[in-house]
Every structure is written in structure tokens, then in C-alpha cells.
Design a protein around this motif. Structure first.
Motif, PDB file in Angstrom:
ATOM      1  N   GLN A 495       1.937 -15.436  15.867  1.00  0.00           N
ATOM      2  CA  GLN A 495       1.429 -16.508  15.448  1.00  0.00           C
ATOM      3  C   GLN A 495       1.826 -17.268  14.181  1.00  0.00           C
ATOM      4  OE1 GLN A 495      -2.772 -15.476  15.460  1.00  0.00           O
ATOM      5  NE2 GLN A 495      -3.115 -15.596  17.642  1.00  0.00           N
ATOM      6  N   LEU A 496       2.107 -16.358  13.282  1.00  0.00           N
ATOM      7  CA  LEU A 496       2.681 -16.417  11.990  1.00  0.00           C
ATOM      8  C   LEU A 496       4.103 -16.989  12.046  1.00  0.00           C
ATOM      9  CD1 LEU A 496       1.394 -13.663   9.675  1.00  0.00           C
ATOM     10  CD2 LEU A 496       0.632 -15.947   9.866  1.00  0.00           C
ATOM     11  N   VAL A 497       4.926 -16.678  12.865  1.00  0.00           N
ATOM     12  CA  VAL A 497       6.331 -16.930  13.197  1.00  0.00           C
ATOM     13  C   VAL A 497       6.516 -18.219  13.798  1.00  0.00           C
ATOM     14  CG1 VAL A 497       8.392 -16.433  14.477  1.00  0.00           C
ATOM     15  CG2 VAL A 497       7.321 -14.525  13.208  1.00  0.00           C
ATOM     16  N   SER A 498       5.440 -18.470  14.783  1.00  0.00           N
ATOM     17  CA  SER A 498       5.163 -19.796  15.297  1.00  0.00           C
ATOM     18  C   SER A 498       4.937 -20.821  14.272  1.00  0.00           C
ATOM     19  CB  SER A 498       4.361 -19.726  16.464  1.00  0.00           C
ATOM     20  OG  SER A 498       4.187 -20.960  17.107  1.00  0.00           O
ATOM     21  N   GLY A 631      16.837 -15.718  15.055  1.00  0.00           N
ATOM     22  CA  GLY A 631      17.120 -15.384  13.737  1.00  0.00           C
ATOM     23  C   GLY A 631      16.290 -14.393  13.147  1.00  0.00           C
ATOM     24  N   ALA A 632      16.647 -13.958  11.638  1.00  0.00           N
ATOM     25  CA  ALA A 632      16.079 -12.722  11.081  1.00  0.00           C
ATOM     26  C   ALA A 632      14.419 -13.349  10.917  1.00  0.00           C
ATOM     27  CB  ALA A 632      16.749 -12.175   9.911  1.00  0.00           C
ATOM     28  N   ILE A 633      13.861 -12.138  10.674  1.00  0.00           N
ATOM     29  CA  ILE A 633      12.413 -12.504  10.175  1.00  0.00           C
ATOM     30  C   ILE A 633      12.256 -11.799   8.991  1.00  0.00           C
ATOM     31  CG2 ILE A 633       9.893 -12.254  10.710  1.00  0.00           C
ATOM     32  CD1 ILE A 633      10.498 -12.141  13.624  1.00  0.00           C
ATOM     33  N   ARG A 634      11.769 -12.590   7.875  1.00  0.00           N
ATOM     34  CA  ARG A 634      11.804 -12.225   6.592  1.00  0.00           C
ATOM     35  C   ARG A 634      10.434 -12.310   6.081  1.00  0.00           C
ATOM     36  NH1 ARG A 634      15.823 -16.167   3.845  1.00  0.00           N
ATOM     37  NH2 ARG A 634      14.190 -17.469   4.449  1.00  0.00           N
ATOM     38  N   ARG A 635       9.905 -11.017   5.269  1.00  0.00           N
ATOM     39  CA  ARG A 635       8.629 -10.922   4.830  1.00  0.00           C
ATOM     40  C   ARG A 635       8.481 -11.944   3.424  1.00  0.00           C
ATOM     41  NH1 ARG A 635       7.080  -5.078   3.374  1.00  0.00           N
ATOM     42  NH2 ARG A 635       9.476  -5.060   3.426  1.00  0.00           N
ATOM     43  N   THR A 636       7.396 -12.438   3.396  1.00  0.00           N
ATOM     44  CA  THR A 636       7.117 -12.959   2.026  1.00  0.00           C
ATOM     45  C   THR A 636       5.811 -12.419   1.678  1.00  0.00           C
ATOM     46  OG1 THR A 636       6.175 -15.121   3.324  1.00  0.00           O
ATOM     47  CG2 THR A 636       8.260 -15.231   3.005  1.00  0.00           C
ATOM     48  N   ARG A 637       5.436 -13.155   0.545  1.00  0.00           N
ATOM     49  CA  ARG A 637       4.132 -12.792   0.083  1.00  0.00           C
ATOM     50  C   ARG A 637       2.859 -13.556   0.356  1.00  0.00           C
ATOM     51  NH1 ARG A 637       4.372  -9.308  -4.080  1.00  0.00           N
ATOM     52  NH2 ARG A 637       6.076  -8.652  -5.139  1.00  0.00           N
ATOM     53  N   THR A 639      -0.492 -15.462   2.619  1.00  0.00           N
ATOM     54  CA  THR A 639      -1.272 -14.835   3.052  1.00  0.00           C
ATOM     55  C   THR A 639      -1.201 -14.743   4.702  1.00  0.00           C
ATOM     56  OG1 THR A 639      -2.569 -16.670   3.209  1.00  0.00           O
ATOM     57  CG2 THR A 639      -2.807 -15.172   1.179  1.00  0.00           C
ATOM     58  N   GLY A 640      -2.032 -14.020   5.438  1.00  0.00           N
ATOM     59  CA  GLY A 640      -2.080 -14.329   6.817  1.00  0.00           C
ATOM     60  C   GLY A 640      -2.128 -12.822   7.527  1.00  0.00           C
ATOM     61  N   MET A 641      -1.414 -11.847   6.836  1.00  0.00           N
ATOM     62  CA  MET A 641      -1.308 -10.644   7.249  1.00  0.00           C
ATOM     63  C   MET A 641      -0.892  -9.595   5.977  1.00  0.00           C
ATOM     64  SD  MET A 641       0.319  -9.283  10.906  1.00  0.00           S
ATOM     65  CE  MET A 641       2.195  -9.712  10.515  1.00  0.00           C
ATOM     66  N   VAL A 642      -1.489  -8.421   6.018  1.00  0.00           N
ATOM     67  CA  VAL A 642      -1.173  -7.535   5.011  1.00  0.00           C
ATOM     68  C   VAL A 642       0.271  -7.174   4.974  1.00  0.00           C
ATOM     69  CG1 VAL A 642      -3.685  -6.717   4.760  1.00  0.00           C
ATOM     70  CG2 VAL A 642      -1.936  -5.477   6.354  1.00  0.00           C
ATOM     71  N   ARG A 643       0.837  -6.770   3.880  1.00  0.00           N
ATOM     72  CA  ARG A 643       2.263  -6.659   4.281  1.00  0.00           C
ATOM     73  C   ARG A 643       2.562  -5.484   4.646  1.00  0.00           C
ATOM     74  NH1 ARG A 643       5.205  -8.822   0.028  1.00  0.00           N
ATOM     75  NH2 ARG A 643       6.490  -7.156   0.086  1.00  0.00           N
ATOM     76  N   TRP A 644       1.997  -4.232   4.953  1.00  0.00           N
ATOM     77  CA  TRP A 644       2.265  -3.192   5.849  1.00  0.00           C
ATOM     78  C   TRP A 644       2.434  -3.695   7.258  1.00  0.00           C
ATOM     79  CZ3 TRP A 644      -0.419  -1.040   9.593  1.00  0.00           C
ATOM     80  CH2 TRP A 644      -1.903  -1.188   9.647  1.00  0.00           C
ATOM     81  N   ARG A 645       1.456  -4.518   7.595  1.00  0.00           N
ATOM     82  CA  ARG A 645       1.470  -4.879   8.985  1.00  0.00           C
ATOM     83  C   ARG A 645       2.639  -5.857   9.315  1.00  0.00           C
ATOM     84  NH1 ARG A 645      -3.776  -6.850  11.610  1.00  0.00           N
ATOM     85  NH2 ARG A 645      -2.620  -6.588  13.558  1.00  0.00           N
ATOM     86  N   LYS A 646       2.945  -6.679   8.237  1.00  0.00           N
ATOM     87  CA  LYS A 646       4.289  -7.640   8.365  1.00  0.00           C
ATOM     88  C   LYS A 646       5.647  -6.833   8.508  1.00  0.00           C
ATOM     89  CE  LYS A 646       2.556 -11.737   5.500  1.00  0.00           C
ATOM     90  NZ  LYS A 646       2.900 -12.253   4.312  1.00  0.00           N
ATOM     91  N   ALA A 647       5.440  -5.643   7.674  1.00  0.00           N
ATOM     92  CA  ALA A 647       6.532  -4.662   7.845  1.00  0.00           C
ATOM     93  C   ALA A 647       6.672  -3.978   9.163  1.00  0.00           C
ATOM     94  CB  ALA A 647       6.602  -3.581   6.829  1.00  0.00           C
ATOM     95  N   PHE A 648       5.573  -3.810   9.829  1.00  0.00           N
ATOM     96  CA  PHE A 648       5.370  -3.155  11.140  1.00  0.00           C
ATOM     97  C   PHE A 648       6.080  -4.265  12.063  1.00  0.00           C
ATOM     98  CE2 PHE A 648       2.489  -1.533  14.421  1.00  0.00           C
ATOM     99  CZ  PHE A 648       3.475  -0.609  15.025  1.00  0.00           C
ATOM    100  N   PHE A 649       5.400  -5.494  11.889  1.00  0.00           N
ATOM    101  CA  PHE A 649       5.968  -6.423  12.671  1.00  0.00           C
ATOM    102  C   PHE A 649       7.467  -6.673  12.769  1.00  0.00           C
ATOM    103  CE2 PHE A 649       7.156 -10.857  13.409  1.00  0.00           C
ATOM    104  CZ  PHE A 649       6.543 -11.035  14.901  1.00  0.00           C
ATOM    105  N   VAL A 650       7.769  -6.790  11.735  1.00  0.00           N
ATOM    106  CA  VAL A 650       9.322  -7.136  11.601  1.00  0.00           C
ATOM    107  C   VAL A 650      10.222  -5.818  12.317  1.00  0.00           C
ATOM    108  CG1 VAL A 650      11.368  -7.008   9.709  1.00  0.00           C
ATOM    109  CG2 VAL A 650       9.318  -8.228   9.490  1.00  0.00           C
ATOM    110  N   GLY A 651       9.679  -4.861  12.151  1.00  0.00           N
ATOM    111  CA  GLY A 651      10.336  -3.453  12.736  1.00  0.00           C
ATOM    112  C   GLY A 651      10.313  -3.520  14.424  1.00  0.00           C
ATOM    113  N   VAL A 677      13.299 -16.881   9.648  1.00  0.00           N
ATOM    114  CA  VAL A 677      12.119 -17.184   9.832  1.00  0.00           C
ATOM    115  C   VAL A 677      11.500 -16.520   8.762  1.00  0.00           C
ATOM    116  CG1 VAL A 677      10.110 -17.463  11.267  1.00  0.00           C
ATOM    117  CG2 VAL A 677      12.416 -17.625  12.276  1.00  0.00           C
ATOM    118  N   ASP A 678      10.220 -17.028   8.144  1.00  0.00           N
ATOM    119  CA  ASP A 678       9.495 -16.223   7.044  1.00  0.00           C
ATOM    120  C   ASP A 678       8.065 -16.023   7.607  1.00  0.00           C
ATOM    121  OD1 ASP A 678      11.570 -16.329   5.229  1.00  0.00           O
ATOM    122  OD2 ASP A 678      10.939 -18.521   4.522  1.00  0.00           O
ATOM    123  N   ILE A 679       7.558 -14.789   7.427  1.00  0.00           N
ATOM    124  CA  ILE A 679       6.063 -14.878   7.540  1.00  0.00           C
ATOM    125  C   ILE A 679       5.436 -14.006   6.224  1.00  0.00           C
ATOM    126  CG2 ILE A 679       6.425 -14.227   9.884  1.00  0.00           C
ATOM    127  CD1 ILE A 679       6.196 -11.207   9.401  1.00  0.00           C
TER     128      ILE A 679
END
Length: 679
Positions: A495-498, A631-637, A639-651, A677-679
Motif C-alpha cells: 500500500q505504501l509503495v502504491s 525499481g529499488a525500494i528505499r526506506r525513509t523516515r 510515517t506509515g510503518m515502523v522502521r524494522w517492518r520497512k526493512a523487513f518489507f524491503v527484504g 520507490v520510497d516508503i
């Protein structure tokens, strides 16, 4: 924007088209996706159509080999576990034995015969059963309540997650319990049970890549022989001591519970083993139909199980020492080794059913956007349900082997078994109580009665199994929790990527106007751009125009829409939109697949040309180019999902299957383009 040539359903929310799900639209609620009560696939599920025409008997025999493997092998360990749990707290006297066999018989009757076979199998979603199909059905018939949609999806996720927990324990306990029979039949090699079981399981998982088609025809006859052996062995003991038949009276269960409530509560944690595999009767309905499964259950499986449990109970009552292995001790010594071999074959079949179910549910979860894209291989040209998922197969094998080696025996595994099973039963009951009032016009008293009879009994089973959590029951719950984490993280990440992609893609209507006024150079050929919607521009298309300053003569933007139904009828497969102008060569095509179908885009494009849904020469599809936005998915600061879940999603996204392979795009005609893409 002009009108489309064909009427279309309202466009659902867009999905991303990067690693997180190239060109896939979220499941929609299609017109015509009505629940039937035929119990048979209504359109595309023709895998067993010939067998249906061949007769109910043939279908029933086939169902024996797939549907009843799990519940059919429960006699190997169920009664033994009851009388050995907690150091033998359940005693081998008349009151306890009759009470236990009464609990077993009426649990099977209420949960399996009444709830699943008689009632729940009427609640099919276009002929398909199972927790995901039931959740989709509940979501559809309650669609006027928007807030309920997410609740039903969450319930479905929980049910599927519990199934995965069960999938790791079932092969281990089934095969190990059968192989442990050598301790009685051939004591000299009794210490090799775990290595032997490990070799059998390794071979079973290795053979998955070749599919089950070549050996599938053997499953039915083997299981028919197995149930015949169960019935004959139990009948012999019942004839010798007919008094055990009084255990079929529910009064013995009531007396047992009333006299020893604490002991009965503990026993319920083991009694539940007799109904493991009940969900398979419903989940496999789309393959065989309701009638063959019902007939096989009531005429073969149910009588055989009842006779065998009665026979084991009679043996334990007459020979208390037999409770160490009442199943095998029903047979003369000379027959025990052949029975061990037959039991091993039956447990392999039971394991195969669970593995195949995990493959099927994983594919459905991928198509419904709950799991990352996975490599899915069709192992049969004729059987659409015969698929192989290498990643799922590998994870299952490692998990099953680790669990079997860690626990070391079926008795210890039995202490961990039951928590996920009872949880899955409760999930099905919740969904049943949700759909029944609207589907069958159930009144309040009927819903209340069903809640007490089904959910009430299952909650007792669940409560009785909660004590197992500290003794190994935490394992399937941990597995289920991990699956829930993966599914919810993946769905939220998509959803965030979309959202980010929509900002970068821009309006497709504005893009079409820009193309018409810019005088871009048009090159010969057809370019196909998978994309989840017709409102925004595929990033690969925008990148091609911005950097190469050219456009193909025909540009077809293709959206793959996964519907909340198993198969899509041909008349609803395609919807075409000329995007406002008929002369600019930029057009949009929606291709709809059911959640049980494989999304083969090139084949669907050729079909669209042949049917006239797309006005293109079918021969040009053999030279058309496919442009994938990735394209590559990059984590940002943000809101929408905690950072560790963002890292998990990227993985998860980085390890997802290539969308080109998922949609079966030709590698020599596929180009990958896009932006980060940024999340």
C-alpha cells in the motif's frame, strides 16, 4: 477520456508494480461471482471434469487418496496419546475407556460429519472451499459493510497462518508415528526410527518437483485398502467384545466429564487428534465436488474410523498394557510389519495432501496480495491444481525435519499438535456463523445453536490444548505468528509503495494528451506495459518516452486483476478501453484471473486478440515487447510503518520472484525499466 468498448467493474485500489507486485490489481468483487451449492467447479476447474462424468464412484475413490489422508491416519496415534498423556492420567478402566471413545465418536460426528460435511460444504465460493475461499465469500456477501472487509481478510490470514503451523507438524507426526511401529514389529531396528522417517520425508519433498500426477492414481486404491484394514482390524475386536459398542452413547462422555472434569479437560487436548484434517474435507471440495466427498466419508471413512477406535478401546480395556500402541497390537504378530509398511504409505499420502494444500494456499495468497510473488511451476499440462513452489517446498522440508529431530518421537510431537488445528477450526466456525444468516437465511436461534455446538466444542478443544503451549505447542503458534507478520507487512508495504508510485506516475489522461501534442516518433511494433490501473502512467512507459523519445505504434497498458473467485468465465476475462482516442495507438486492457488460476499474460493477450477484445493481429503477439516497471525500494523516515517492518518489507521485496517469470513473459522480449520507490 472516452468510454470503453465494454462495461467494466469499478476500478479497485491500485497495487504497486515494482518487486512488490508488478501490474497486479487488488482482488475485486466481480459480478457473477456468486456462491453456488453444486460443490463442483463451475468453469475453469476442469481438472477432474472427466472423472465427474466417469461417475461418483471414481471421484470418491480419488477423494480417498487426497482428502482423507490426514484424518484417516489419526488412529495411529490418537487413542494412544489419550492414554499416555500426563503419565497415564486417563486410566484403562471401563468408565474412562467408554468415556474417551464416546468423546471421540461424538467429536467426529459433530465437527466433521455435521459441521464440515453436512453444513459448511454448502458454503462454497464458486465451487471452491477452504478458509481463504470462505473468507472471500464472507467478504463478498457482507460487502455493504465496508468496515467488515478488513476484518474478514484478517480472519482469513489467521486461518491460513494456522494451517501453515499445522503443515509443519502433520508430516512429521504422521510419518514418524507409522515408522515407530518397527519398535513392535522389528525391535532390532527400533532405534533407527528418526533416521528412517527423515529419509522418507527427504524423498517425499524431493519428488515434489516432478509433480504428483504419475503417482496420484495409486493414492485412492492405497487409501481404500488402508480404510479396509482399519475396519477389519477394529471389527474383529468388536465382535470379540461387543460391549464396547455402548461407548457410542453420549451418556458415557457426559458421565466421564462430570466425574473427572480435570482429567477430561486434559484428555480433550488429545481427543482433538481424531478430527485433525477435517478442514481438508472442505478445502478440497473444488477438486472433487461435494457429493463424492460426502459419500466417501459416510460410506467408507467414518465407519472405518469408528470401528477402529472401538476396537482399540476394547483392546485397551481387556489388556491395559496395550495402551502403549493399541493400533498395532490389534494385529497378529505376523501381520505387524506389513501393516507398518501400509501405514507408512498412508502417512506419506497424508503428508502429500498437506504439502499440496500448502502449495495451493500459497499461490492463492500470492494472487490475493498477501505474500510476495513466488516462483510457481505447473507440473501437469492437464491438471491445473498440480503446482510446485520451490521456496515453499524448501521451507516446509527444513521446518518439518527440524521439528521431527527436535521432538524425536510422535508422543512428544502429539503434545505440540492440536493448538493450530483447533484454532483453524474456530476460524472456520466464525466465518460460518457470519455467512449463514445471509446465505441460508438462518434465524437467530439457529446461529446460536450452531455457535454452541460447533464453536463451543472447538473452544473447549482449544482450551484443552492451551496447556500444550509450554510443552511444544508454542511451535505452531510461533510459525503462525511469523506467517501473519509476513502477510500483514507485505500487504501494508504494498500500500505504501502504491501511494508513492502514484505520485511519480502522474495522470494517464494527461499523458495521453501530451503524447498527442508532442509529435513523438512512433516506431513499428506492439509494446505491452503491465500496470495495475488505467488512471496512472506505467513508470517504464514514462521512462521510455523521457529517455528514448520514442513510442511504439501500438501501446497496450495491461492490468492484471485478481478476482475474489477461483476461475473467471471467458465472457468476463477482458475489458478494453481506448483511453479517449481510437487513433493514437495507446489503449488499455484489463485481464481478469481467478485466485486459483496462473496469470499467463502472453497466453491471455493472444486469447484477447482471438476473441476480438483487442483489435490486434494475433500473430503480432509473437513479436511484441514487454516493458516491466521495476525499481529499488528505499526506506525513509516517513510515517506509515515502523522502521524494522520497512526493512523487513524491503527484504521480502528483494527476494520476491521476478514478475516477468511470474507472468510468464518471454525473457528475450522483456525489458525492465523504472525508478526508485520510497516508503
Amino acid at each position: 477520456m472516452g468510454r470503453s468498448k465494454e462495461s467494466e467493474h469499478p476500478a479497485p485500489a491500485a497495487a504497486d508494480e515494482s518487486e512488490a507486485g508488478e501490474g497486479v490489481v487488488e482482488p475485486a468483487d466481480p459480478e457473477g461471482a456468486q456462491s453456488t451449492e453444486t460443490g463442483l467447479p463451475t468453469d475453469g476447474a476442469t481438472a477432474h471434469g472427466g472423472a465427474v462424468r466417469g461417475g461418483i464412484v471414481a471421484m470418491g475413490l480419488a477423494a480417498l487418496g487426497v482428502v482423507f489422508g490426514d484424518i484417516g491416519t489419526s488412529p495411529l496415534y490418537a487413542l494412544r496419546t489419550v492414554f499416555t498423556i500426563d503419565g497415564g492420567i486417563v486410566r484403562a478402566n471401563a468408565a474412562d475407556v467408554y468415556g474417551v471413545v464416546s468423546l471421540m465418536f461424538w467429536s467426529i460426528t459433530v465437527i466433521v460429519s455435521l459441521k464440515y460435511v453436512t453444513i459448511l460444504m454448502r458454503a462454497d465460493n464458486d465451487g471452491e472451499g477452504g478458509v481463504m475461499a470462505l473468507a472471500a465469500l464472507a467478504q463478498r456477501i457482507r460487502r455493504h459493510r465496508v468496515r467488515s472487509s478488513g476484518v474478514f481478510l484478517l480472519i482469513g490470514i489467521v486461518g491460513v497462518s494456522l494451517f501453515y503451523g499445522d503443515s509443519l507438524i502433520t508430516p512429521a507426526i504422521s510419518v514418524l508415528s507409522a515408522v515407530e511401529g518397527v519398535k513392535v514389529a522389528a525391535p532390532a531396528i527400533g532405534h533407527l526410527t528418526v533416521p528412517i522417517a527423515a529419509v522418507i520425508l527427504a524423498a517425499l519433498f524431493f519428488l515434489q518437483r516432478f509433480g504428483t500426477g504419475k503417482v496420484g492414481n495409486l493414492f485412492g486404491p492405497v487409501m481404500l485398502l488402508w480404510f479396509a484394514v482399519l475396519a477389519v482390524a477394529g471389527l474383529g475386536q468388536v465382535v470379540h467384545d461387543p460391549s464396547v459398542l455402548q461407548g457410542l452413547s453420549p451418556s458415557w462422555a457426559v458421565v466421564f466429564v462430570a466425574a473427572h472434569p480435570a482429567i477430561a479437560f486434559v484428555a480433550m487436548g488429545a481427543v482433538v487428534l481424531v478430527i485433525t484434517g477435517a478442514e481438508a474435507l472442505y478445502a478440497d471440495m473444488g477438486h472433487f465436488g461435494r457429493s463424492p466427498i460426502r459419500r466417501a466419508w459416510f460410506f467408507v471413512v467414518f465407519p472405518a474410523l469408528t470401528l477402529n477406535y472401538l476396537g482399540q478401546a476394547s483392546l485397551v480395556l481387556s489388556q491395559p498394557s496395550a495402551r502403549s500402541d493399541p493400533f498395532l497390537l490389534l494385529f497378529p504378530e505376523a501381520l505387524r510389519l506389513p501393516v507398518v509398511v501400509l501405514a507408512t504409505a498412508a502417512t506419506i499420502i497424508a503428508s502429500q495432501a498437506v504439502i499440496s494444500g500448502a502449495f495451493s494456499l500459497s499461490r492463492q495468497a500470492v494472487l490475493l496480495g498477501l505474500l510476495p510473488p513466488l516462483t510457481i511451476r505447473q507440473t501437469s499440462k492437464h491438471e491445473s491444481g498440480q503446482i510446485y513452489l520451490p521456496a515453499v517446498n524448501g521451507l516446509l522440508f527444513v521446518g518439518v525435519l527440524a521439528i521431527m529431530i527436535s521432538f524425536g518421537s510422535s508422543d512428544r510431537l502429539a503434545t505440540a499438535y492440536g493448538v493450530s488445528v483447533t484454532g483453524a477450526l474456530v476460524v472456520d466456525s466464525v466465518l460460518l456463523l457470519t455467512v449463514a444468516p445471509l446465505l441460508w437465511r438462518w434465524r437467530a436461534w439457529q446461529v446460536t445453536l450452531a455457535a454452541i455446538a460447533f464453536a463451543g466444542l472447538e473452544l473447549v478443544f482449544l482450551s484443552g490444548n492451551l496447556s500444550k503451549i509450554v510443552h511444544g505447542g508454542w511451535v505452531p503458534l510461533l510459525i503462525a505468528a511469523a506467517v501473519i507478520l509476513v502477510m500483514t507487512t507485505w500487504r501494508r508495504g504494498r500500500q505504501l509503495v502504491s501511494d508513492d508510485r502514484r505520485d511519480k506516475e502522474g495522470s494517464l489522461a494527461d499523458f495521453v494528451e501530451e503524447v498527442r501534442s508532442s509529435g513523438l516518433t512512433r516506431v513499428p511494433g506492439v509494446a505491452i506495459f503491465p500496470h495495475p490501473n488505467r488512471e496512472t502512467v506505467p513508470l517504464a512507459l514514462r521512462a521510455n518516452v523521457d529517455h528514448n523519445h520514442v513510442l511504439h505504434e501500438r501501446v497496450v497498458i495491461v492490468s492484471i486483476e485478481i478476482l475474489g473467485m477461483p476461475q473467471v468465465p471467458p465472457q468476463k476475462r477482458f475489458s478494453y478501453d481506448e483511453l479517449g482516442y481510437a487513433d493514437d495507438g495507446v489503449e488499455h486492457l484489463t485481464i481478469r484471473f481467478g485466485f486459483s488460476e496462473s496469470p499467463d499474460v502472453p497466453a491471455a493477450m493472444r486469447a484477447a486478440c482471438h476473441t476480438g477484445a483487442l483489435d490486434v493481429d494475433p500473430a503480432t503477439m509473437d513479436t511484441a515487447s514487454f516493458f516491466v516497471s521495476r525499481g529499488a525500494i528505499r526506506r525513509t523516515r516517513t510515517t506509515g510503518m515502523v522502521r524494522w517492518r520497512k526493512a523487513f518489507f524491503v527484504g521480502l521485496a528483494h527476494n520476491a520472484a521476478d514478475p516477468a517469470a511470474r507472468f510468464r513473459l518471454p525473457s528475450d522480449r522483456t525489458v525492465t525499466m523504472g525508478s526508485d520507490v520510497d516508503i
